[in-house]
Each structure stands twice: as C-alpha cells, then as structure tokens.
Design a protein around this motif. Structure first.
Motif, PDB file in Angstrom:
ATOM      1  N   ASP A 143     -16.082 -22.013   7.319  1.00 34.52           N
ATOM      2  CA  ASP A 143     -14.953 -21.298   6.724  1.00 34.52           C
ATOM      3  C   ASP A 143     -13.805 -21.166   7.721  1.00 34.52           C
ATOM      4  O   ASP A 143     -12.637 -21.312   7.363  1.00 34.52           O
ATOM      5  CB  ASP A 143     -15.379 -19.906   6.243  1.00 34.52           C
ATOM      6  N   ARG A 144     -14.135 -20.904   8.976  1.00 35.41           N
ATOM      7  CA  ARG A 144     -13.104 -20.765  10.010  1.00 35.41           C
ATOM      8  C   ARG A 144     -12.393 -22.095  10.241  1.00 35.41           C
ATOM      9  O   ARG A 144     -11.172 -22.142  10.390  1.00 35.41           O
ATOM     10  CB  ARG A 144     -13.761 -20.263  11.313  1.00 35.41           C
ATOM     11  N   ILE A 145     -13.139 -23.184  10.266  1.00 33.31           N
ATOM     12  CA  ILE A 145     -12.536 -24.514  10.432  1.00 33.31           C
ATOM     13  C   ILE A 145     -11.600 -24.809   9.269  1.00 33.31           C
ATOM     14  O   ILE A 145     -10.479 -25.278   9.465  1.00 33.31           O
ATOM     15  CB  ILE A 145     -13.638 -25.603  10.563  1.00 33.31           C
ATOM     16  N   ALA A 146     -12.053 -24.526   8.059  1.00 36.99           N
ATOM     17  CA  ALA A 146     -11.225 -24.779   6.879  1.00 36.99           C
ATOM     18  C   ALA A 146      -9.946 -23.949   6.926  1.00 36.99           C
ATOM     19  O   ALA A 146      -8.856 -24.448   6.603  1.00 36.99           O
ATOM     20  CB  ALA A 146     -12.020 -24.478   5.604  1.00 36.99           C
ATOM     21  N   ALA A 147     -10.063 -22.686   7.334  1.00 36.95           N
ATOM     22  CA  ALA A 147      -8.878 -21.829   7.422  1.00 36.95           C
ATOM     23  C   ALA A 147      -7.909 -22.344   8.484  1.00 36.95           C
ATOM     24  O   ALA A 147      -6.688 -22.349   8.276  1.00 36.95           O
ATOM     25  CB  ALA A 147      -9.293 -20.388   7.730  1.00 36.95           C
ATOM     26  N   ALA A 148      -8.436 -22.785   9.615  1.00 37.30           N
ATOM     27  CA  ALA A 148      -7.574 -23.314  10.679  1.00 37.30           C
ATOM     28  C   ALA A 148      -6.874 -24.591  10.228  1.00 37.30           C
ATOM     29  O   ALA A 148      -5.691 -24.795  10.517  1.00 37.30           O
ATOM     30  CB  ALA A 148      -8.399 -23.571  11.940  1.00 37.30           C
ATOM     31  N   GLN A 149      -7.587 -25.447   9.521  1.00 37.79           N
ATOM     32  CA  GLN A 149      -6.976 -26.678   9.025  1.00 37.79           C
ATOM     33  C   GLN A 149      -5.896 -26.377   7.998  1.00 37.79           C
ATOM     34  O   GLN A 149      -4.823 -26.989   8.014  1.00 37.79           O
ATOM     35  CB  GLN A 149      -8.042 -27.603   8.422  1.00 37.79           C
ATOM     36  N   ALA A 150      -6.167 -25.422   7.107  1.00 38.65           N
ATOM     37  CA  ALA A 150      -5.164 -25.056   6.100  1.00 38.65           C
ATOM     38  C   ALA A 150      -3.923 -24.477   6.767  1.00 38.65           C
ATOM     39  O   ALA A 150      -2.795 -24.818   6.387  1.00 38.65           O
ATOM     40  CB  ALA A 150      -5.754 -24.052   5.117  1.00 38.65           C
ATOM     41  N   ARG A 151      -4.112 -23.644   7.758  1.00 35.48           N
ATOM     42  CA  ARG A 151      -2.978 -23.058   8.470  1.00 35.48           C
ATOM     43  C   ARG A 151      -2.184 -24.146   9.197  1.00 35.48           C
ATOM     44  O   ARG A 151      -0.963 -24.143   9.189  1.00 35.48           O
ATOM     45  CB  ARG A 151      -3.438 -21.996   9.456  1.00 35.48           C
ATOM     46  N   TRP A 153     -11.055 -17.281  16.205  1.00 41.25           N
ATOM     47  CA  TRP A 153     -12.192 -18.123  16.567  1.00 41.25           C
ATOM     48  C   TRP A 153     -13.256 -17.294  17.292  1.00 41.25           C
ATOM     49  O   TRP A 153     -14.449 -17.425  17.022  1.00 41.25           O
ATOM     50  CB  TRP A 153     -11.754 -19.302  17.446  1.00 41.25           C
ATOM     51  N   ASP A 154     -12.823 -16.447  18.229  1.00 42.56           N
ATOM     52  CA  ASP A 154     -13.763 -15.607  18.977  1.00 42.56           C
ATOM     53  C   ASP A 154     -14.513 -14.660  18.041  1.00 42.56           C
ATOM     54  O   ASP A 154     -15.733 -14.483  18.167  1.00 42.56           O
ATOM     55  CB  ASP A 154     -13.031 -14.799  20.055  1.00 42.56           C
TER      56      ASP A 154
END
Length: 149
Positions: free
Chosen positions: A83-91, A110-111
């Motif tokens: 979910d964090r990876i997907a959010a970072a990619q979307a941002r 991320w932390d």
C-alpha cells in the motif's frame, strides 16, 4: 468470525463470534459442522494459515476451526508495504513536472509504514511460536491433509 480449514486446502468462514472457540474444557464443543459456512473470499488458504490453525484452532468433524482474530497479522506486513509503494507511486505520478517535493514527509511515511509492518511481523511470529497441538496435526492428516512442518 470463524474460519474452517478443510483438506486439501479449502477455506470457509461463518459469522459466529470467535470466542466460541475459546470455551472452557469442561464445556462441550459445539457441532461446528452445523454452522452456515460459506467460501472465504477475502482470504486464501495458505500454509501459514494452517500453521496458525494447528496452534490456536479446535477440531471439527471435517477440519479445523479457527478464531479469525488469530489471523489478523497474516500477510499484514506485505499489505502495508505494498500500500505504501502504491501511494508513493501515485504521488510521484501526480507531481510529475511540479517543482519541489516533500522528501522529509515521504521519508516519515516510509518509516511509519516500516514500523507498523515490523510490529505485524513480530505479532505473527509470536503466534507461530506457540506450540503446535499434535492432536490437530494428526486430525488434519487423518482427513487427508498434508502438514508441512
């Protein structure tokens, strides 16, 4: 909520409070097979799920019944990280061509995600460190299932 695992790898669930599995030893177990079981759609059968079941579950006529609360951390760490990876990619896609970024905030997110993922891994490890109930492994194998450990 309860899960019922049946060999070779079927998973069903029913909407009965999980505390029903934690009854006192001097009370008779319910007839688990009489409950209204339906195929699980939000969780798949897995080896780790079976490992939890032989530690925390109870025997039923056709398998093992497990309080779903014991499975909350199963796969949770990967889910958090994905979910964090997907959010970072979307941002990142939204900010293409925009000057400046909030690297500090991104690093904090991320932390935070990694901390939550490690807690979930530790909680799962705690459950998997519980002793196996040999009678449940034997029951699973008698029903035609294979226990990997």
């Amino acid at each position: 909520m309860l899960y019922r695992l049946r060999p070779p790898g079927r998973l069903t669930w029913c909407d009965v409070p999980g505390y029903a599995v934690c009854r006192a030893d001097d009370q008779p177990q319910p007839d688990w097979e009489r409950l209204s079981w339906v195929p699980a759609e939000t969780r798949a059968f897995s080896t780790d799920l079976l490992r939890i079941a032989v530690r925390c579950g109870v025997r039923s006529g056709g398998g093992i019944v497990l309080d779903a609360r014991h499975t909350e951390d199963l796969g949770r760490a990967d889910e958090l990280r994905c979910d964090r990876i997907a959010a970072a990619q979307a941002r990142a896609e939204q900010l293409v061509g925009v000057a400046g970024s909030n690297a500090r905030r991104e690093e904090q997110e991320w932390d935070h995600t990694e901390e939550a993922a490690r807690r979930a891994e530790a909680d799962l490890a705690e459950i998997l460190a519980l002793p196996v109930q040999p009678h449940l492994v034997a029951h699973w194998c008698r029903l035609g299932g294979h226990y990997p450990d």
